[in-house]
Motif scaffolding. Structure first.
Motif, mmCIF file in Angstrom:
data_model
loop_
_atom_site.group_PDB
_atom_site.id
_atom_site.type_symbol
_atom_site.label_atom_id
_atom_site.label_comp_id
_atom_site.label_asym_id
_atom_site.label_seq_id
_atom_site.Cartn_x
_atom_site.Cartn_y
_atom_site.Cartn_z
ATOM 1 N N LEU B 85 -11.221 20.400 -34.692
ATOM 2 C CA LEU B 85 -10.463 20.858 -33.521
ATOM 3 C C LEU B 85 -11.068 20.288 -32.245
ATOM 4 C CD1 LEU B 85 -9.898 24.647 -34.245
ATOM 5 C CD2 LEU B 85 -8.294 22.778 -34.509
ATOM 6 N N GLU B 86 -10.207 19.923 -31.316
ATOM 7 C CA GLU B 86 -10.659 19.469 -29.993
ATOM 8 C C GLU B 86 -10.508 20.647 -29.049
ATOM 9 O OE1 GLU B 86 -12.403 17.040 -27.574
ATOM 10 O OE2 GLU B 86 -11.657 16.050 -29.399
ATOM 11 N N ALA B 91 -11.297 26.140 -21.979
ATOM 12 C CA ALA B 91 -12.017 27.009 -22.909
ATOM 13 C C ALA B 91 -13.509 26.692 -22.871
ATOM 14 C CB ALA B 91 -11.485 26.808 -24.321
ATOM 15 N N GLN B 92 -13.827 25.398 -22.785
ATOM 16 C CA GLN B 92 -15.241 25.023 -22.711
ATOM 17 C C GLN B 92 -15.880 25.612 -21.461
ATOM 18 O OE1 GLN B 92 -16.157 20.920 -23.248
ATOM 19 N NE2 GLN B 92 -14.479 20.553 -24.647
ATOM 20 N N ARG B 157 -10.586 33.893 -26.095
ATOM 21 C CA ARG B 157 -9.533 34.895 -26.207
ATOM 22 C C ARG B 157 -8.851 35.167 -24.873
ATOM 23 N NH1 ARG B 157 -10.450 39.898 -26.798
ATOM 24 N NH2 ARG B 157 -12.638 39.677 -26.331
ATOM 25 N N ARG B 158 -9.601 35.052 -23.779
ATOM 26 C CA ARG B 158 -9.064 35.464 -22.490
ATOM 27 C C ARG B 158 -9.196 34.357 -21.477
ATOM 28 N NH1 ARG B 158 -10.516 41.138 -20.101
ATOM 29 N NH2 ARG B 158 -10.226 42.514 -21.867
ATOM 30 N N ASP B 159 -8.227 34.286 -20.619
ATOM 31 C CA ASP B 159 -8.311 33.345 -19.510
ATOM 32 C C ASP B 159 -9.026 34.047 -18.351
ATOM 33 O OD1 ASP B 159 -8.047 31.141 -18.037
ATOM 34 O OD2 ASP B 159 -5.859 31.068 -18.003
ATOM 35 N N ILE B 160 -9.410 33.256 -17.370
ATOM 36 C CA ILE B 160 -10.070 33.846 -16.212
ATOM 37 C C ILE B 160 -9.164 33.683 -15.000
ATOM 38 C CG2 ILE B 160 -11.385 31.692 -15.861
ATOM 39 C CD1 ILE B 160 -13.648 33.352 -14.741
ATOM 40 N N GLY B 161 -8.988 34.746 -14.223
ATOM 41 C CA GLY B 161 -8.067 34.711 -13.083
ATOM 42 C C GLY B 161 -8.782 34.380 -11.791
ATOM 43 N N PRO B 279 -4.608 24.993 -21.243
ATOM 44 C CA PRO B 279 -4.655 26.133 -22.164
ATOM 45 C C PRO B 279 -6.095 26.553 -22.438
ATOM 46 C CG PRO B 279 -4.258 24.113 -23.376
ATOM 47 C CD PRO B 279 -4.260 23.736 -21.930
ATOM 48 N N VAL B 280 -6.257 27.773 -22.963
ATOM 49 C CA VAL B 280 -7.610 28.226 -23.260
ATOM 50 C C VAL B 280 -7.908 28.200 -24.756
ATOM 51 C CG1 VAL B 280 -7.946 29.628 -21.208
ATOM 52 C CG2 VAL B 280 -6.891 30.640 -23.231
#
Ligand code: SF4
Lengths: 148, 397
Positions: B85-86, B91-92, B157-161, B279-280
């Protein structure tokens, strides 16, 4: 109605419960939250709670973590060294019933498999507030207050 | 002078895993030290083989409550490598943010514990209070204070706002100003120097010979950091220094850790101000192919190494992990030799402390056969008294 003697004894017991904390195979998450509860943000000393090193001086035993085979005998020994009346708090999902570690070959399960437990605080790990809430409930229980 | 054997542990507030040190004393001096581990053995590696890949991630995360993100990231990276997977850049970035926040909270925690061991409880309370800001930041980021579980296979799992980013940046300013205060304290406070300088010496060659890692190795003057040597996630593009010290003693370890907090703040600012878009997470394939993978990760305490082997089934067929503390134990035995009994708690705490338990120790006098049980607390008080007699006292501060 309780006798005066019982009332005085309950007051003396609840004014300053000393806790001893025992890691019976935990991941440290629960242990750190216990210590965090002692530090300025949460400060359980407000309730007279002090952490103490020797089981002989402690009233409340806080067990964190699923009971590992190596630690089982030591837990029993520490429990037996405590003077009555003594109370046991199982802190965290692991101590309550094995949690995520259920079924590991080195783990026997929750603390209540080994010693009697008075109070369960679930969570992985429980927030310090949950621990404080648990201990206050325990104290109210000792005082004889219903539904505190 | 009669030799006295002192078993220390297995319950010990300065040890992550309950371990047992047997110290041989001649008077106050430690002449030999031996180590026994395994009290906290739960069988996680074996249990991971009977969980599916996602379940195993949550299990592996619970190896340790302080470096939980380190272990979880190491494990998922292995699985992602096997699946080919890349990882999306956003996400990184979120993994880097969590990892660095974790490093700050772990170092502040350590500073407090070390301060407690030398009897400087004011500093203990200060650093744990400041640590709460970071815990809040981690909680807004992931939803939990300790086991963040931000990872999932293929991303986070979660994005940051936007508000979260601002919030974390604000907390970082606070923590940075407090850290500068600690640096002032560490470099100017004579009582702190007296208790830490020259204690627990670990020369560079010995550290390398014993495969020490993390802040312990860097405090012996070796600039080794997986984030620099073998960059993972976004670390290759980030600007930060590897902090080292040539002091080779406990003071050096204090120095390295407090300055590392500042470096982490620097890394966090860079990442938070330039969040990559996108995307995350990417989708995990329904079947993990057969393969194997090894990952290294710079956990707050040093290099964490994980190995995962799969056989195409639903479970990993082998998971092996080596936590940094294990690598550092070898050096502890060396450092204890020749030091005072009064310094033992501090030396042990200096590699990797954790307030896990309350301790008892038995002093057995070999000649008279007498045995006396001492608690860790007594030992700590003894060490504080020992230094008071030498004129070093924190209670007046
Ligand atoms: S309940 Fe969670 S935090 Fe507590 S010891 Fe178990 S795994 Fe660790």
């Amino acid at each position: 109605m309780k006798s005066i003697r019982e009332q005085v004894a309950a007051w003396a017991r609840t004014a300053s419960p000393w806790i001893i904390h025992f890691n019976s195979g935990s991941c440290n998450g629960c242990d750190i939250e216990t210590v965090a509860a002692l530090t300025p943000r949460f400060d359980v000393e407000r309730f007279g709670i002090v952490q103490h090193g020797t089981p002989r001086h402690a009233d409340v035993l806080i067990v964190t973590g699923a009971i590992s085979k190596q630690q089982k005998d030591r837990l029993v020994r520490i429990y037996n060294q405590m003077a009555a009346p003594k109370f046991v708090v199982a802190l965290g999902a692991c101590a309550c019933g094995g949690g995520v570690l259920q079924g590991c070959y080195g783990v026997l399960g929750g603390a209540d498999k080994i010693i009697p437990v008075d109070l369960y605080v679930p969570g992985c790990p429980p927030r310090p507030e949950a621990l404080i809430d648990g201990i206050v409930k325990l104290l109210s229980g000792i005082k004889g207050v219903e539904n505190a | 002078m009669p030799k006295v054997i002192v078993p220390l542990g297995p319950q010990h507030p300065a040890l992550k895993e309950p371990g047992n040190f047997t110290l041989m004393l001649e008077g106050e001096e430690i002449v030999d030290a031996a180590l026994r581990l395994g009290y906290n053995h739960r069988g996680i590696e074996k249990a991971a083989e009977s969980r599916n890949f996602i379940q195993a991630m949550y299990l592996i995360e619970r190896v340790c409550g302080i470096c939980s993100h380190a272990h979880a990231t190491c494990y998922v990276t292995n699985v992602e490598n096997i699946c080919g997977l890349e990882l999306p850049r956003r996400a990184q970035a979120i993994r880097v943010i969590t990892g660095e926040l974790e490093r700050i909270h772990s170092h502040l925690l350590w500073l407090g514990v070390a301060a407690h061991e030398i009897g400087f409880d004011t500093l203990f309370m200060y650093s744990w209070r400041d640590r709460e800001y970071i815990m809040d930041a981690l909680e807004t980021l992931s939803g939990n204070r300790v086991h963040y579980s931000i990872n999932t296979i293929g991303g986070v799992r979660r994005d940051i706002g936007k508000e979260q980013i601002e919030d974390i940046l604000k907390k970082l300013d606070l923590v940075e100003s407090r850290t500068n205060y600690y640096i002032k304290l560490a470099t100017q406070e004579p009582t702190l120097h007296a208790r830490t300088m020259g204690v627990g010496k670990l020369p560079k060659e010995e550290a390398l010979k014993r495969d020490a890692c993390g802040p312990l190795l860097r405090a012996s003057g070796v600039a080794r950091d997986v984030r620099k040597d073998d960059p993972y996630l976004l670390y290759g593009e980030l600007d930060f220094k590897v902090i080292t010290s040539d002091a080779c003693d406990v003071f050096g370890r204090v120095y390295v850790r407090v300055f590392e907090i500042l470096e982490s703040v620097k890394i966090l600012r860079q990442v938070l101000n330039n969040m990559p878009q996108g995307p995350v997470s990417v989708k995990m394939p329904p079947k993990v192919p057969a393969g194997e993978s090894v990952t290294r990760y710079e956990a707050p305490r040093g290099e964490d190494i994980h190995y995962v082997k799969t056989d195409g089934g639903v479970n990993p067929s082998r998971v092996k992990l080596r936590a940094p503390t294990l690598a550092n134990f070898e050096s502890v035995a060396y450092m204890l030799k020749g030091d005072q009994l009064a310094d033992a708690p501090l030396i042990i705490a200096a590699i990797d402390p954790c307030f896990s338990c309350t301790d008892r120790m038995a002093v057995v006098d070999k000649l008279s056969g007498q045995s006396q049980i001492e608690t860790f607390k007594d030992l700590r008080l003894k060490s504080i008294e020992h230094y008071k007699r030498k004129g070093i006292d924190f209670s007046k501060l």
